[in-house]
Design a protein around this motif. Structure first.
Motif, PDB file in Angstrom:
ATOM      1  N   ILE A 131       0.861  -1.177   0.000  1.00 60.24           N
ATOM      2  CA  ILE A 131       0.000   0.000   0.000  1.00 60.24           C
ATOM      3  C   ILE A 131       0.897   1.228   0.000  1.00 60.24           C
ATOM      4  CG2 ILE A 131      -1.729   1.311   1.292  1.00 60.24           C
ATOM      5  CD1 ILE A 131      -2.583  -1.366   2.570  1.00 60.24           C
ATOM      6  N   GLY A 132       0.660   2.162  -0.903  1.00 59.94           N
ATOM      7  CA  GLY A 132       1.467   3.374  -0.963  1.00 59.94           C
ATOM      8  C   GLY A 132       1.126   4.338   0.163  1.00 59.94           C
ATOM      9  N   GLU A 133       2.001   5.293   0.389  1.00 66.46           N
ATOM     10  CA  GLU A 133       1.775   6.284   1.442  1.00 66.46           C
ATOM     11  C   GLU A 133       0.513   7.096   1.186  1.00 66.46           C
ATOM     12  OE1 GLU A 133       5.227   8.669   2.303  1.00 66.46           O
ATOM     13  OE2 GLU A 133       6.556   6.953   2.040  1.00 66.46           O
ATOM     14  N   ASN A 134       0.140   7.246  -0.082  1.00 71.82           N
ATOM     15  CA  ASN A 134      -1.087   7.964  -0.422  1.00 71.82           C
ATOM     16  C   ASN A 134      -2.268   7.010  -0.612  1.00 71.82           C
ATOM     17  OD1 ASN A 134      -0.395   6.742  -2.832  1.00 71.82           O
ATOM     18  ND2 ASN A 134      -0.767   8.555  -4.101  1.00 71.82           N
ATOM     19  N   GLY A 135      -2.073   5.752  -0.230  1.00 73.10           N
ATOM     20  CA  GLY A 135      -3.145   4.768  -0.335  1.00 73.10           C
ATOM     21  C   GLY A 135      -3.243   4.091  -1.681  1.00 73.10           C
ATOM     22  N   HIS A 136      -2.273   4.325  -2.562  1.00 74.50           N
ATOM     23  CA  HIS A 136      -2.391   3.717  -3.888  1.00 74.50           C
ATOM     24  C   HIS A 136      -2.156   2.216  -3.858  1.00 74.50           C
ATOM     25  CE1 HIS A 136       2.142   4.642  -4.902  1.00 74.50           C
ATOM     26  NE2 HIS A 136       2.042   3.489  -4.286  1.00 74.50           N
ATOM     27  N   LEU A 137      -2.711   1.536  -4.873  1.00 71.62           N
ATOM     28  CA  LEU A 137      -2.418   0.139  -5.166  1.00 71.62           C
ATOM     29  C   LEU A 137      -1.669   0.108  -6.476  1.00 71.62           C
ATOM     30  CD1 LEU A 137      -5.675  -1.878  -4.360  1.00 71.62           C
ATOM     31  CD2 LEU A 137      -3.582  -1.738  -3.018  1.00 71.62           C
ATOM     32  N   ALA A 138      -0.479  -0.538  -6.486  1.00 72.41           N
ATOM     33  CA  ALA A 138       0.406  -0.401  -7.636  1.00 72.41           C
ATOM     34  C   ALA A 138       0.573   1.101  -7.861  1.00 72.41           C
ATOM     35  CB  ALA A 138      -0.152  -1.133  -8.839  1.00 72.41           C
ATOM     36  N   PHE A 139       0.441   1.585  -9.101  1.00 72.81           N
ATOM     37  CA  PHE A 139       0.481   3.024  -9.340  1.00 72.81           C
ATOM     38  C   PHE A 139      -0.905   3.581  -9.636  1.00 72.81           C
ATOM     39  CE2 PHE A 139       5.228   3.015 -10.428  1.00 72.81           C
ATOM     40  CZ  PHE A 139       5.557   3.633  -9.236  1.00 72.81           C
ATOM     41  N   ASN A 140      -1.922   2.944  -9.084  1.00 75.63           N
ATOM     42  CA  ASN A 140      -3.283   3.465  -9.174  1.00 75.63           C
ATOM     43  C   ASN A 140      -3.468   4.483  -8.049  1.00 75.63           C
ATOM     44  OD1 ASN A 140      -4.597   1.624 -11.300  1.00 75.63           O
ATOM     45  ND2 ASN A 140      -3.638   0.159  -9.883  1.00 75.63           N
ATOM     46  N   ASP A 141      -3.053   5.724  -8.324  1.00 76.41           N
ATOM     47  CA  ASP A 141      -3.157   6.795  -7.341  1.00 76.41           C
ATOM     48  C   ASP A 141      -4.603   7.285  -7.234  1.00 76.41           C
ATOM     49  OD1 ASP A 141      -0.419   6.885  -6.749  1.00 76.41           O
ATOM     50  OD2 ASP A 141       0.003   8.221  -8.432  1.00 76.41           O
ATOM     51  N   PRO A 142      -4.965   7.897  -6.106  1.00 74.32           N
ATOM     52  CA  PRO A 142      -6.310   8.472  -5.994  1.00 74.32           C
ATOM     53  C   PRO A 142      -6.461   9.701  -6.883  1.00 74.32           C
ATOM     54  CG  PRO A 142      -4.978   8.973  -4.040  1.00 74.32           C
ATOM     55  CD  PRO A 142      -4.189   8.017  -4.868  1.00 74.32           C
ATOM     56  N   PRO A 143      -7.606   9.862  -7.553  1.00 74.88           N
ATOM     57  CA  PRO A 143      -8.715   8.912  -7.621  1.00 74.88           C
ATOM     58  C   PRO A 143      -8.421   7.798  -8.633  1.00 74.88           C
ATOM     59  CG  PRO A 143      -9.236  10.853  -8.923  1.00 74.88           C
ATOM     60  CD  PRO A 143      -7.903  11.115  -8.269  1.00 74.88           C
ATOM     61  N   ALA A 144      -8.473   6.570  -8.192  1.00 76.67           N
ATOM     62  CA  ALA A 144      -8.132   5.424  -9.032  1.00 76.67           C
ATOM     63  C   ALA A 144      -9.323   5.027  -9.901  1.00 76.67           C
ATOM     64  CB  ALA A 144      -7.719   4.250  -8.161  1.00 76.67           C
ATOM     65  N   ASN A 156      -1.103   8.592 -14.955  1.00 73.13           N
ATOM     66  CA  ASN A 156      -0.291   9.722 -14.530  1.00 73.13           C
ATOM     67  C   ASN A 156      -0.061   9.594 -13.029  1.00 73.13           C
ATOM     68  OD1 ASN A 156      -0.158  11.144 -17.066  1.00 73.13           O
ATOM     69  ND2 ASN A 156      -2.317  11.681 -16.766  1.00 73.13           N
ATOM     70  N   LEU A 157       1.148   9.856 -12.591  1.00 78.64           N
ATOM     71  CA  LEU A 157       1.499   9.682 -11.184  1.00 78.64           C
ATOM     72  C   LEU A 157       1.243  10.949 -10.380  1.00 78.64           C
ATOM     73  CD1 LEU A 157       4.824   7.709 -11.644  1.00 78.64           C
ATOM     74  CD2 LEU A 157       2.553   6.806 -11.141  1.00 78.64           C
ATOM     75  N   GLU A 158       0.542  10.786  -9.265  1.00 77.01           N
ATOM     76  CA  GLU A 158       0.259  11.880  -8.362  1.00 77.01           C
ATOM     77  C   GLU A 158       1.553  12.371  -7.707  1.00 77.01           C
ATOM     78  OE1 GLU A 158      -1.253  11.028  -4.500  1.00 77.01           O
ATOM     79  OE2 GLU A 158      -2.971  12.361  -4.777  1.00 77.01           O
ATOM     80  N   ARG A 159       1.576  13.644  -7.346  1.00 78.74           N
ATOM     81  CA  ARG A 159       2.776  14.238  -6.746  1.00 78.74           C
ATOM     82  C   ARG A 159       3.211  13.491  -5.479  1.00 78.74           C
ATOM     83  NH1 ARG A 159       5.559  19.121  -6.806  1.00 78.74           N
ATOM     84  NH2 ARG A 159       6.480  19.751  -4.811  1.00 78.74           N
ATOM     85  N   ARG A 160       2.236  13.127  -4.620  1.00 79.16           N
ATOM     86  CA  ARG A 160       2.592  12.425  -3.378  1.00 79.16           C
ATOM     87  C   ARG A 160       3.233  11.075  -3.677  1.00 79.16           C
ATOM     88  NH1 ARG A 160      -2.689  12.054   0.103  1.00 79.16           N
ATOM     89  NH2 ARG A 160      -3.546  11.772  -2.000  1.00 79.16           N
ATOM     90  N   SER A 161       2.752  10.432  -4.713  1.00 77.06           N
ATOM     91  CA  SER A 161       3.327   9.150  -5.099  1.00 77.06           C
ATOM     92  C   SER A 161       4.762   9.320  -5.576  1.00 77.06           C
ATOM     93  CB  SER A 161       2.472   8.522  -6.217  1.00 77.06           C
ATOM     94  OG  SER A 161       2.983   7.272  -6.600  1.00 77.06           O
ATOM     95  N   ILE A 216     -14.985   2.441   0.953  1.00 71.99           N
ATOM     96  CA  ILE A 216     -14.356   1.897  -0.255  1.00 71.99           C
ATOM     97  C   ILE A 216     -14.645   2.855  -1.403  1.00 71.99           C
ATOM     98  CG2 ILE A 216     -14.267  -0.025  -1.863  1.00 71.99           C
ATOM     99  CD1 ILE A 216     -15.065  -1.856   0.443  1.00 71.99           C
ATOM    100  N   SER A 217     -13.589   3.476  -1.895  1.00 73.68           N
ATOM    101  CA  SER A 217     -13.760   4.572  -2.843  1.00 73.68           C
ATOM    102  C   SER A 217     -12.504   4.746  -3.686  1.00 73.68           C
ATOM    103  CB  SER A 217     -14.048   5.868  -2.067  1.00 73.68           C
ATOM    104  OG  SER A 217     -13.777   7.016  -2.831  1.00 73.68           O
ATOM    105  N   PRO A 218     -12.648   5.243  -4.922  1.00 71.53           N
ATOM    106  CA  PRO A 218     -11.471   5.555  -5.738  1.00 71.53           C
ATOM    107  C   PRO A 218     -10.532   6.551  -5.070  1.00 71.53           C
ATOM    108  CG  PRO A 218     -13.430   5.529  -7.112  1.00 71.53           C
ATOM    109  CD  PRO A 218     -13.903   5.444  -5.685  1.00 71.53           C
ATOM    110  N   LEU A 219     -11.049   7.333  -4.098  1.00 67.10           N
ATOM    111  CA  LEU A 219     -10.205   8.278  -3.371  1.00 67.10           C
ATOM    112  C   LEU A 219      -9.309   7.578  -2.356  1.00 67.10           C
ATOM    113  CD1 LEU A 219     -12.769  11.163  -2.819  1.00 67.10           C
ATOM    114  CD2 LEU A 219     -10.970  11.007  -4.557  1.00 67.10           C
ATOM    115  N   SER A 220      -9.615   6.335  -2.073  1.00 66.67           N
ATOM    116  CA  SER A 220      -8.812   5.508  -1.175  1.00 66.67           C
ATOM    117  C   SER A 220      -8.597   4.158  -1.851  1.00 66.67           C
ATOM    118  CB  SER A 220      -9.520   5.337   0.178  1.00 66.67           C
ATOM    119  OG  SER A 220      -8.743   4.546   1.056  1.00 66.67           O
ATOM    120  N   PRO A 221      -7.717   4.111  -2.859  1.00 60.11           N
ATOM    121  CA  PRO A 221      -7.586   2.904  -3.698  1.00 60.11           C
ATOM    122  C   PRO A 221      -7.380   1.614  -2.921  1.00 60.11           C
ATOM    123  CG  PRO A 221      -6.383   4.725  -4.670  1.00 60.11           C
ATOM    124  CD  PRO A 221      -6.832   5.199  -3.319  1.00 60.11           C
ATOM    125  N   SER A 222      -6.565   1.648  -1.868  1.00 59.33           N
ATOM    126  CA  SER A 222      -6.277   0.414  -1.143  1.00 59.33           C
ATOM    127  C   SER A 222      -7.501  -0.143  -0.418  1.00 59.33           C
ATOM    128  CB  SER A 222      -5.142   0.627  -0.143  1.00 59.33           C
ATOM    129  OG  SER A 222      -5.509   1.561   0.851  1.00 59.33           O
TER     130      SER A 222
END
Length: 250
Positions: A131-144, A156-161, A216-222
């Motif tokens: 799980i990424g620090e921004n909650g991503h799964l793989a490089f599926n950053d929010p909103p995933a 496209n990769l989010e800045r936090r990622s 459970i939301s695209p804003l919280s991918p994990s």
């Protein structure tokens, strides 16, 4: 989802590797082969170390990358290709097949097309992820994208990622981090028969809490991991501190 709290990252890696090896061997026993995808990053080092010590017939395993930066050289220490070669492939010898992600900018469409064809023919048995620090799964950053059913997609990769890549030491500064990547989609990760999540370190604590308790939301991918049929989340004392009230740091 099964949650296991370990005392430290070494114990975490050992237990995650044991369970992962069990499911790999189970697939080999049932079908004569196993399809396995691996994520990269510092969180995976101990899991991969212990996995290479397990009794697995790797000549019957098809190996895939979870994601890869676009435009990165294979020789770069930040590439999935380089990481998996160092921590896994160089330790296990011959495998049945290996499917790295071509990072060349000019080949993105062809690369995704070929990988999607391959994954559609070889459903995943085991996915080793984090799980990424921004909650991503793989490089599926929010909103995933929770809707796509394509196995691999361009994102496209989010800045936090991208900042996480710098903080982990893979890049010197933010400008060096690629802005695009090919990643396995959320739906494809969830399609795996078994998901092994190795997630140590206090910097992941907020993302872990969000994974377990946010909507459970695209804003919280994990958070989508709660949809998985079989998912084991391995934490250490630090990454679990916001979930179970253990805020010790030593």
């Amino acid at each position: 989802m099964k949650v296991t709290i370990c005392d430290n990252r070494k114990q975490l890696g050992y237990q995650a590797a044991q369970e992962g090896a069990y499911f790999i061997n189970q697939a080999i026993s049932e079908r004569g082969e196993a399809n396995v995808v691996f994520v990269t990053g510092k969180s995976q080092v101990m899991t991969l170390f212990h996995l290479t010590q397990q009794n697995v017939d790797w000549t019957k395993v098809n190996i895939y990358h979870l994601d890869e930066f676009i435009g990165i050289e294979q020789s770069s220490m930040a590439s999935s290709y380089s990481f998996l070669n160092e921590y896994l492939l160089s330790k296990i010898g011959k495998v049945k097949s290996y499917h790295p992600i071509d990072s060349c900018k000019d080949n993105v469409s062809k690369t995704i097309e070929a990988l999607n064809k391959e994954l559609n023919a070889h459903p995943l048995d085991v996915a080793f992820i984090c799980i990424g620090e921004n909650g991503h799964l793989a490089f599926n950053d929010p909103p995933a994208d929770f809707d796509t059913t394509d196995p691999y997609i361009l994102v496209n990769l989010e800045r936090r990622s991208r900042k996480q890549q710098v903080s982990e030491g893979w890049f010197k500064n933010l400008d060096d981090v690629p802005e695009e990547a090919i990643t396995m989609s959320v739906s494809q990760i969830l399609s795996s028969k078994h998901i092994i999540v190795s997630c140590p370190d206090q910097r992941k604590a907020k993302a872990v809490a969000a994974c377990l308790f946010e909507d459970i939301s695209p804003l919280s991918p994990s958070s989508a991991l709660r949809y998985a049929a079989s998912c084991s989340l391995y934490l250490d004392r630090l990454s679990s501190c916001l979930v179970f009230g253990d805020r010790r740091t030593n």
